[in-house]
Motif scaffolding. Structure first.
Motif, PDB file in Angstrom:
ATOM      1  N   GLY A 118       0.819  -1.207   0.000  1.00  8.80           N
ATOM      2  CA  GLY A 118       0.000   0.000   0.000  1.00  8.80           C
ATOM      3  C   GLY A 118       0.854   1.258   0.000  1.00  8.80           C
ATOM      4  N   LEU A 119       1.926   1.258   0.790  1.00  4.38           N
ATOM      5  CA  LEU A 119       2.836   2.404   0.823  1.00  4.38           C
ATOM      6  C   LEU A 119       3.527   2.590  -0.528  1.00  4.38           C
ATOM      7  CD1 LEU A 119       4.467   1.871   4.337  1.00  4.38           C
ATOM      8  CD2 LEU A 119       2.816   3.643   3.688  1.00  4.38           C
ATOM      9  N   ALA A 120       3.930   1.477  -1.140  1.00  7.50           N
ATOM     10  CA  ALA A 120       4.622   1.562  -2.434  1.00  7.50           C
ATOM     11  C   ALA A 120       3.694   2.068  -3.532  1.00  7.50           C
ATOM     12  CB  ALA A 120       5.180   0.187  -2.810  1.00  7.50           C
ATOM     13  N   SER A 121       2.503   1.482  -3.638  1.00 10.51           N
ATOM     14  CA  SER A 121       1.606   1.839  -4.739  1.00 10.51           C
ATOM     15  C   SER A 121       1.060   3.255  -4.594  1.00 10.51           C
ATOM     16  CB  SER A 121       0.453   0.837  -4.824  1.00 10.51           C
ATOM     17  OG  SER A 121      -0.378   0.924  -3.686  1.00 10.51           O
ATOM     18  N   SER A 122       0.823   3.697  -3.342  1.00 10.16           N
ATOM     19  CA  SER A 122       0.266   5.031  -3.142  1.00 10.16           C
ATOM     20  C   SER A 122       1.302   6.122  -3.397  1.00 10.16           C
ATOM     21  CB  SER A 122      -0.294   5.167  -1.724  1.00 10.16           C
ATOM     22  OG  SER A 122       0.728   5.019  -0.752  1.00 10.16           O
ATOM     23  N   ARG A 123       2.578   5.732  -3.439  1.00 12.44           N
ATOM     24  CA  ARG A 123       3.647   6.697  -3.708  1.00 12.44           C
ATOM     25  C   ARG A 123       4.181   6.601  -5.133  1.00 12.44           C
ATOM     26  NH1 ARG A 123       3.263   5.952   1.431  1.00 12.44           N
ATOM     27  NH2 ARG A 123       4.095   7.397   2.992  1.00 12.44           N
ATOM     28  N   GLY A 124       3.685   5.642  -5.878  1.00 10.51           N
ATOM     29  CA  GLY A 124       4.135   5.468  -7.263  1.00 10.51           C
ATOM     30  C   GLY A 124       3.005   4.951  -8.123  1.00 10.51           C
ATOM     31  N   GLN A 125       3.331   4.212  -9.169  1.00 12.96           N
ATOM     32  CA  GLN A 125       2.325   3.683 -10.074  1.00 12.96           C
ATOM     33  C   GLN A 125       1.937   2.271  -9.645  1.00 12.96           C
ATOM     34  OE1 GLN A 125       3.093   4.224 -14.288  1.00 12.96           O
ATOM     35  NE2 GLN A 125       4.488   5.922 -13.879  1.00 12.96           N
ATOM     36  N   VAL A 126       0.634   2.031  -9.537  1.00 14.11           N
ATOM     37  CA  VAL A 126       0.164   0.732  -9.073  1.00 14.11           C
ATOM     38  C   VAL A 126       0.595  -0.385 -10.012  1.00 14.11           C
ATOM     39  CG1 VAL A 126      -2.083   0.953 -10.241  1.00 14.11           C
ATOM     40  CG2 VAL A 126      -1.859  -0.556  -8.265  1.00 14.11           C
ATOM     41  N   SER A 127       0.697  -0.102 -11.316  1.00 11.01           N
ATOM     42  CA  SER A 127       1.102  -1.132 -12.268  1.00 11.01           C
ATOM     43  C   SER A 127       2.518  -1.627 -11.974  1.00 11.01           C
ATOM     44  CB  SER A 127       1.017  -0.599 -13.701  1.00 11.01           C
ATOM     45  OG  SER A 127       1.750   0.600 -13.831  1.00 11.01           O
ATOM     46  N   ILE A 128       3.426  -0.706 -11.627  1.00 10.08           N
ATOM     47  CA  ILE A 128       4.814  -1.073 -11.335  1.00 10.08           C
ATOM     48  C   ILE A 128       4.910  -1.765  -9.979  1.00 10.08           C
ATOM     49  CG2 ILE A 128       7.136  -0.180 -10.915  1.00 10.08           C
ATOM     50  CD1 ILE A 128       6.482   2.089 -12.859  1.00 10.08           C
ATOM     51  N   ALA A 129       4.280  -1.187  -8.960  1.00  9.51           N
ATOM     52  CA  ALA A 129       4.318  -1.777  -7.622  1.00  9.51           C
ATOM     53  C   ALA A 129       3.726  -3.185  -7.627  1.00  9.51           C
ATOM     54  CB  ALA A 129       3.558  -0.888  -6.642  1.00  9.51           C
ATOM     55  N   SER A 130       2.689  -3.402  -8.424  1.00 11.45           N
ATOM     56  CA  SER A 130       2.036  -4.715  -8.473  1.00 11.45           C
ATOM     57  C   SER A 130       2.960  -5.775  -9.040  1.00 11.45           C
ATOM     58  CB  SER A 130       0.756  -4.635  -9.314  1.00 11.45           C
ATOM     59  OG  SER A 130      -0.170  -3.746  -8.742  1.00 11.45           O
ATOM     60  N   VAL A 131       3.705  -5.431 -10.092  1.00  9.65           N
ATOM     61  CA  VAL A 131       4.627  -6.400 -10.689  1.00  9.65           C
ATOM     62  C   VAL A 131       5.726  -6.774  -9.704  1.00  9.65           C
ATOM     63  CG1 VAL A 131       6.333  -6.780 -12.500  1.00  9.65           C
ATOM     64  CG2 VAL A 131       4.158  -5.708 -13.059  1.00  9.65           C
ATOM     65  N   LEU A 132       6.307  -5.769  -9.056  1.00 10.43           N
ATOM     66  CA  LEU A 132       7.365  -6.048  -8.090  1.00 10.43           C
ATOM     67  C   LEU A 132       6.830  -6.830  -6.900  1.00 10.43           C
ATOM     68  CD1 LEU A 132       9.293  -2.648  -8.128  1.00 10.43           C
ATOM     69  CD2 LEU A 132       9.917  -4.781  -9.258  1.00 10.43           C
TER      70      LEU A 132
END
Length: 274
Positions: A220-234
């Motif tokens: 949640g911290l990662a996706s809310s600070r960046g793009q959900v598409s990128i955070a989801s893959v990682l």
């Protein structure tokens, strides 16, 4: 920082999923999910009580309920698949759900760069290859089907967590756990059973539940600070951790194509991160 948070979430998810899968071989998956969610809910509720004066009460409720229902479906199917199939294969199949938040993220405004798309493609190919023989029909299809349903559930949950986390990560995850607890309380009352879980097993279930919750927080911290598409893959690279643990602890043997898939997943993550 966003990439590190997302990668950390995958490491924690992979570890908690492995031990949840082991536990599901002793107790019904529904009991494992119910108890881990309930115990994690108690922990996060204590945190929420200390932050009552600082949390918003709008923007996250509907997203948290949607995340709870989809994540609950995913966990039930996933833990059942882990308990009956090859962990090193079930986990990568479930991780294919990354396509859901990636597509929804792009549809709602994400604009990944060219190299990011390359990394996403390599990572998805890696996860697919790691699925190996189960996708060829050489073994029972039931774990594969369950892992596929889990993939969709996890993908929708990740997208909903991202949307709710844009208002409050803490409250989105609290609402998500609250939804799960309500569902399992009803199930337990109807079935008049707690799944055979005994007191000495609660500490292990607590650790598994908190591990899953910590991974959600990191995502949640990662996706809310960046793009959900990128955070989801990682974040979806957790199968690599589960595969390694299954190899070391359970002595599961992977075919060459599955090892190649695990390596490609890591390469894709590196391209996205850097």
């Amino acid at each position: 920082m966003v990439s590190l948070l997302a990668l950390a979430s995958s490491a924690v998810w992979g570890t908690s999923d492995f031990f949840a899968g082991l536990f599901s071989r002793r107790r019904p998956a529904v009991a494992v999910v119910g108890w881990t969610q309930a115990l994690a809910f108690l922990v996060i509720s204590v945190v929420v009580l200390t932050q009552l004066g600082h949390v918003p009460w709008h923007g996250w409720p509907l997203w948290s309920v949607a995340a709870g229902l989809s994540g609950l479906t995913g966990l039930l199917c996933f833990y059942t698949a882990l308990s009956t199939g090859t962990m090193g294969v079930v986990a990568p199949i479930a991780a294919l759900g990354v396509a859901v938040p990636v597509l929804l993220g792009v549809a709602t405004g994400d604009e990944p760069g060219p190299w990011t798309w390359v990394g996403i493609l390599v990572a998805v190919i890696g996860v697919t290859l790691a699925s190996g023989p189960e996708l060829s029909g050489e073994v029972s299809p039931r774990p594969v089907v369950l892992a596929g349903v889990a993939a969709v559930g996890f993908g929708l949950a990740l997208f909903c967590i991202d949307r709710g986390a844009r208002t409050s990560t803490l409250m989105t995850l609290w609402g998500m756990r609250a939804t799960s607890v309500v569902v399992f309380t009803v199930v337990a009352l109807v079935a008049r059973s707690v799944g055979g879980v005994v007191a000495r097993e609660l500490p292990a279930l607590l650790v598994i539940g908190c591990g899953d919750m910590l991974a959600n927080i990191l995502f949640g911290l990662a996706s809310s600070r960046g793009q959900v598409s990128i955070a989801s893959v990682l974040g979806s690279l957790y199968p690599v951790v589960t595969i390694l643990l299954a190899r070391v602890v359970l002595k599961e043997r992977l075919r060459a194509i599955q090892r190649v898939g695990a390596v490609l997943s890591l390469v894709g993550a590196a391209v996205i991160a850097f």
